[in-house]
Design an enzyme around this catalytic site. Structure first.
Site, mmCIF file in Angstrom:
data_model
loop_
_atom_site.group_PDB
_atom_site.id
_atom_site.type_symbol
_atom_site.label_atom_id
_atom_site.label_comp_id
_atom_site.label_asym_id
_atom_site.label_seq_id
_atom_site.Cartn_x
_atom_site.Cartn_y
_atom_site.Cartn_z
ATOM 1 N N HIS A 149 -23.188 32.983 42.326
ATOM 2 C CA HIS A 149 -22.280 32.082 43.047
ATOM 3 C C HIS A 149 -22.542 32.107 44.545
ATOM 4 O O HIS A 149 -22.697 31.071 45.187
ATOM 5 C CB HIS A 149 -20.821 32.442 42.763
ATOM 6 C CG HIS A 149 -19.852 31.512 43.421
ATOM 7 N ND1 HIS A 149 -19.521 31.594 44.753
ATOM 8 C CD2 HIS A 149 -19.168 30.451 42.937
ATOM 9 C CE1 HIS A 149 -18.662 30.629 45.063
ATOM 10 N NE2 HIS A 149 -18.443 29.923 43.969
ATOM 11 N N ASP A 150 -22.573 33.320 45.119
ATOM 12 C CA ASP A 150 -22.775 33.449 46.570
ATOM 13 C C ASP A 150 -24.244 33.691 46.904
ATOM 14 O O ASP A 150 -24.584 33.857 48.070
ATOM 15 C CB ASP A 150 -21.985 34.653 47.104
ATOM 16 C CG ASP A 150 -20.480 34.482 46.961
ATOM 17 O OD1 ASP A 150 -20.036 33.403 46.533
ATOM 18 O OD2 ASP A 150 -19.757 35.461 47.269
ATOM 19 N N THR A 151 -25.076 33.762 45.881
ATOM 20 C CA THR A 151 -26.465 34.170 46.093
ATOM 21 C C THR A 151 -27.404 33.170 45.418
ATOM 22 O O THR A 151 -27.063 32.000 45.315
ATOM 23 C CB THR A 151 -26.680 35.590 45.513
ATOM 24 O OG1 THR A 151 -26.291 35.571 44.136
ATOM 25 C CG2 THR A 151 -25.872 36.634 46.265
ATOM 26 N N TYR B 161 -15.925 42.487 51.471
ATOM 27 C CA TYR B 161 -16.440 41.356 50.691
ATOM 28 C C TYR B 161 -15.520 41.067 49.510
ATOM 29 O O TYR B 161 -14.998 41.986 48.884
ATOM 30 C CB TYR B 161 -17.843 41.709 50.171
ATOM 31 C CG TYR B 161 -18.689 40.503 49.848
ATOM 32 C CD1 TYR B 161 -19.510 39.931 50.817
ATOM 33 C CD2 TYR B 161 -18.663 39.937 48.572
ATOM 34 C CE1 TYR B 161 -20.282 38.813 50.521
ATOM 35 C CE2 TYR B 161 -19.433 38.822 48.274
ATOM 36 C CZ TYR B 161 -20.244 38.269 49.254
ATOM 37 O OH TYR B 161 -21.004 37.175 48.976
#
Ligand SMILES: *[C@@H]1O[C@H](CO)[C@@H](O)[C@H](O)[C@H]1NC(C)=O
Ligand SMILES: *[C@@H]1O[C@H](CO)[C@@H](O)[C@H](O)[C@H]1NC(C)=O
Ligand SMILES: *[C@@H]1O[C@H](CO)[C@@H](O)[C@H](O)[C@H]1NC(C)=O
Ligand SMILES: *[C@@H]1O[C@H](CO)[C@@H](O)[C@H](O)[C@H]1NC(C)=O
Ligand SMILES: *[C@@H]1O[C@H](CO)[C@@H](O)[C@H](O)[C@H]1NC(C)=O
Ligand SMILES: *[C@@H]1O[C@H](CO)[C@@H](O)[C@H](O)[C@H]1NC(C)=O
Ligand SMILES: *[C@@H]1O[C@H](CO)[C@@H](O)[C@H](O)[C@H]1NC(C)=O
Ligand SMILES: *[C@@H]1O[C@H](CO)[C@@H](O)[C@H](O)[C@H]1NC(C)=O
Ligand SMILES: *[C@@H]1O[C@H](CO)[C@@H](O)[C@H](O)[C@H]1NC(C)=O
Ligand SMILES: CC(=O)N[C@H]1CO[C@H](CO)[C@@H](O)[C@@H]1O
Ligand SMILES: CC(=O)N[C@H]1CO[C@H](CO)[C@@H](O)[C@@H]1O
Length: 436
Positions: free
Chosen positions: A230-232, A174
Site C-alpha cells: 500500500h505505502d510501498t 508510523y
C-alpha cells in the site's frame, strides 16, 4: 495464444511501469526473526491460542487462507519474479476483479457480499442484523479467524495504530495498521460480540496459533501498510512474501492437507481501467495437473464467498454473493462439486472500477438504509439465506426510499464514526430514524 505466451506478453508490457515506481521506495526489513516467532515490533505479545482442533471436511478443501495485498495493477504484479514463481505452483486467475474503489469497500464486500455504497476509506460500522461470512461458517461449526499485522492487540477497535517505526528507528512513528483493511472488525456482529472478537487477531497470535496447531479453517490475513504494497512497491511486498509466505507454504501446520491459499489484491491501482487484480490460488488443495495453469473465468471478491459456500454447503448472505454473473465459484472447485457457473461473455464483463456512484447505507452522498437480504436468492451452497437476529424482512431492496445526500444536511450516514477523514473534521451522523 497459449496461456504461457499470453502471460509473458502481459509481463513484458509492464516492466517499465515497475522501474518507474521503484525510485523512492522504502526497503523491506523483516518485523520478526520469522513468521512463527513473536516480536516486540507487533506491540503486544500473544498468550492465548484458539482451541480449534475439530476439522469440518469440505468437498474440495478443509482450510482456506486469504492473503490480501494492496493497490497493484495486474501487469505489475505479474511481472514480479516471486509472482511468476508462485504462479508456477498454483492457478493464476487472469480475470479476477476487485468490485469497486477504493480499498475498504472491497474488504467489506469480500466478507459481507456487498460494499453497501461505500466509496471511501472512512471509519464505519455495520449493524449486527447485517450478516457476514462468520455467521455462515459458525452455522456449520467451521472455525475462523482474521490475522492483522501490527494491530496492537486482539480485537482492537480503533481506526489506525501508530507506533515506533521498526524499519528505521530514527524516522517518525508510523501507522502500520488501519481498520479499513480489517473487514470483520467493521461488522458489529463480530466487533461487539465478546467471543467473536477474540478471533480478530494479531500476527503474534498467528505465530502462537500455528505453533499450537490451532490455525482455523477459514482465515483472512492482512499484512501491514508497508508489507502489503500500500505505502510501498510490489518489490517490497515481494520481499515480504519471500520472508513470510514462502516458509509457510512448506509448513504442514499451515499448508497441510487440502489447504487452499488465495493471494490477491484489493483493487487495481489505475482507476480509469477495468479493476482486474492478480490472484493466485495455491496450496495442497490445487490438483497437481493444474499447477502452473491459467484460469480466465470471470471472478470477483464475491467468488471468495461463493466458493466457500459451495465447498462447505453453507447458506448464503442473499446479496451479491448470490449474483451468478459476478460470483462464480472457482472452477477447480466447481468441477469437483458439480456446481454450474454462469459463463460471462468477454464483452459483458461489468465495469468494476466504480468511484462513488452507487447508493447505499455506507455513503453520505447517496444514503439509503440497509436492505434485508433477498430471501429468494440461490447461492452456491445448499440451504437458504442466512438471517441475523433483528433483520426486518419488510425492508426489501424494492421498498427502500430513493437515495438522499445527507452531506447537504451537514450530517453523515448513521454508520460513519469519527475520525471522518484524515483532515480531522468532526463527524455528525444522522440518527437513522431521522435521516433526511
Ligand atoms: C524489529 O524489526 C527490525 C527491522 O527489521 C529488526 O531489526 C528487529 O530485530 C526487529 N525486532 C525484533 C524483536 O524482532
Ligand atoms: C496476556 O497478554 C495481554 C495482552 O498483551 C496482557 O495484557 C496480559 O497481561 C498477558 N497475560 C499474561 C498472563 O501474561
Ligand atoms: C490494471 O492495470 C494495468 C496497468 O498495469 C492495466 O494494463 C490493466 O488493463 C488493468 N486491468 C487489467 C485488465 O489488468
Ligand atoms: C531513517 O530516517 C531518517 C529520519 O527521517 C532519515 O534521515 C534516514 O535517511 C532514514 N534512513 C534510511 C536508511 O532510510
Ligand atoms: C472504467 O474502465 C473502463 C474500461 O477501461 C473505462 O472505459 C471507464 O472510463 C472506467 N471508468 C471509470 C469511472 O474510471
Ligand atoms: C448482478 O451484478 C451485475 C453486475 O454488477 C449488476 O448489474 C446486477 O444488477 C446484479 N444483480 C443483482 C440482482 O443485484
Ligand atoms: C437493522 O438494525 C437497525 C438497528 O440497529 C435498524 O434500524 C434497521 O432497520 C435494521 N435493518 C434491517 C434491514 O433489518
Ligand atoms: C452532496 O451535498 C454536498 C454538500 O452540499 C455537495 O458538495 C455534494 O456535491 C453533493 N453530492 C451529490 C452526489 O449530490
Ligand atoms: C450546513 O452548514 C453550513 C455551513 O455551516 C450552513 O451554511 C448551512 O445552512 C447548513 N445546512 C443545513 C441544512 O443545516
Ligand atoms: C496458550 C498456549 O497454549 N500457548 C502455547 C503455544 O505454544 C507455545 C510453544 O509451544 C507454548 O509455550 C504456549 O504455552
Ligand atoms: C460432500 C461433502 O463432503 N459435503 C460436506 C460439505 O460440508 C458440510 C459442512 O457444512 C458437510 O456436512 C458435508 O458433509
Amino acid at each position: 495464444m497459449s496461456p504461457a505466451s499470453l502471460l509473458s506478453t502481459v509481463l513484458v508490457a509492464a516492466a517499465s511501469v515497475r522501474l518507474a515506481a521503484a525510485a523512492s521506495a522504502q526497503v523491506f526489513s523483516p518485523p520478526s526473526k520469522g513468521p512463527l516467532v513473536q516480536t516486540a515490533n507487533y506491540t503486544s505479545f500473544s498468550n492465548t491460542t484458539l482451541h480449534d482442533h475439530k476439522v469440518v471436511k469440505g468437498k474440495v478443501f478443509d482450510r482456506i487462507i486469504q492473503v490480501w495485498l494492496e493497490n497493484t495493477d495486474f501487469d505489475v504484479a505479474g511481472s514480479t519474479p516471486i509472482f511468476e514463481s508462485l504462479s508456477s505452483q498454483g492457478i493464476t486467475f487472469t480475470n479476477y476483479h476487485g468490485v469497486t474503489h477504493p480499498s475498504e469497500p472491497n474488504y467489506i464486500a469480500s466478507v459481507g457480499g456487498d460494499f453497501f455504497g461505500m466509496a471511501d476509506d472512512n471509519m464505519y460500522h455495520i449493524p449486527s442484523n447485517i450478516s457476514c461470512v462468520v455467521d455462515l461458517l459458525e452455522d456449520r461449526g467451521i472455525s475462523w479467524a482474521t490475522y492483522q499485522e501490527n494491530m496492537p492487540g486482539v480485537g482492537y477497535y480503533g481506526y489506525g495504530y501508530t507506533q515506533a517505526n521498526y524499519i528505521n528507528s530514527s524516522a517518525a512513528a508510523y501507522t502500520y495498521y488501519y481498520r479499513k483493511h480489517n473487514p470483520l472488525m467493521i461488522y458489529d456482529s463480530v466487533a461487539l460480540n465478546a467471543e467473536r472478537v477474540k478471533r480478530v487477531r494479531t500476527f503474534n497470535d498467528f505465530a502462537n496459533d500455528v505453533v499450537n496447531g490451532t490455525l482455523p479453517q477459514w482465515t483472512f490475513i492482512t499484512p501491514n501498510m508497508v508489507n502489503d504494497a500500500h505505502d510501498t512497491t510490489i518489490d517490497f511486498a515481494a520481499d515480504f512474501l519471500e520472508y513470510w509466505l514462502l516458509p509457510l507454504l512448506t509448513d504442514p501446520r499451515v499448508n497441510g492437507e487440502r489447504t487452499l491459499i488465495l493471494l490477491t489484491f484489493d483493487e487495481n491501482e489505475t482507476y480509469g481501467i477495468q479493476n482486474t487484480v492478480y490472484t493466485i490460488a495455491l496450496g495442497t488443495a490445487i490438483p497437481v495437473n493444474l499447477r502452473g495453469t491459467i484460469d480466465d473465468t470471470v471472478y470477483t471478491h464475491y467468488s471468495m464467498l461463493s466458493t466457500v459456500q459451495n465447498n462447505w454447503s453453507l447458506k448464503s448472505l442473499g446479496r451479491q454473493d448470490t449474483n451468478a454473473s459476478i460470483a462464480s465459484v472457482f472452477d477447480f472447485v466447481a468441477k469437483k462439486t458439480g456446481h454450474k457457473n454462469t459463463p460471462v461473455a468477454a464483452n459483458k464483463v461489468p465495469h468494476f472500477n466504480l468511484t462513488g456512484v452507487a447508493g447505499g447505507p455506507l455513503t453520505s452522498a447517496h444514503y439509503v438504509p440497509f436492505s434485508a437480504p433477498n430471501i429468494l436468492a440461490k447461492g452456491a451452497g445448499s440451504g437458504g439465506v442466512h438471517l441475523n437476529k433483528g433483520i426486518d424482512l419488510r425492508l426489501t431492496e424494492a421498498k427502500l426510499p430513493a437515495p438522499v445526500n445527507v452531506t447537504a444536511h451537514n450530517t453523515t450516514t448513521p454508520w460513519q464514526m469519527s475520525p471522518e477523514t484524515t483532515s480531522g473534521k468532526k463527524v455528525i451522523p444522522c440518527a437513522e430514524a431521522k435521516c433526511p
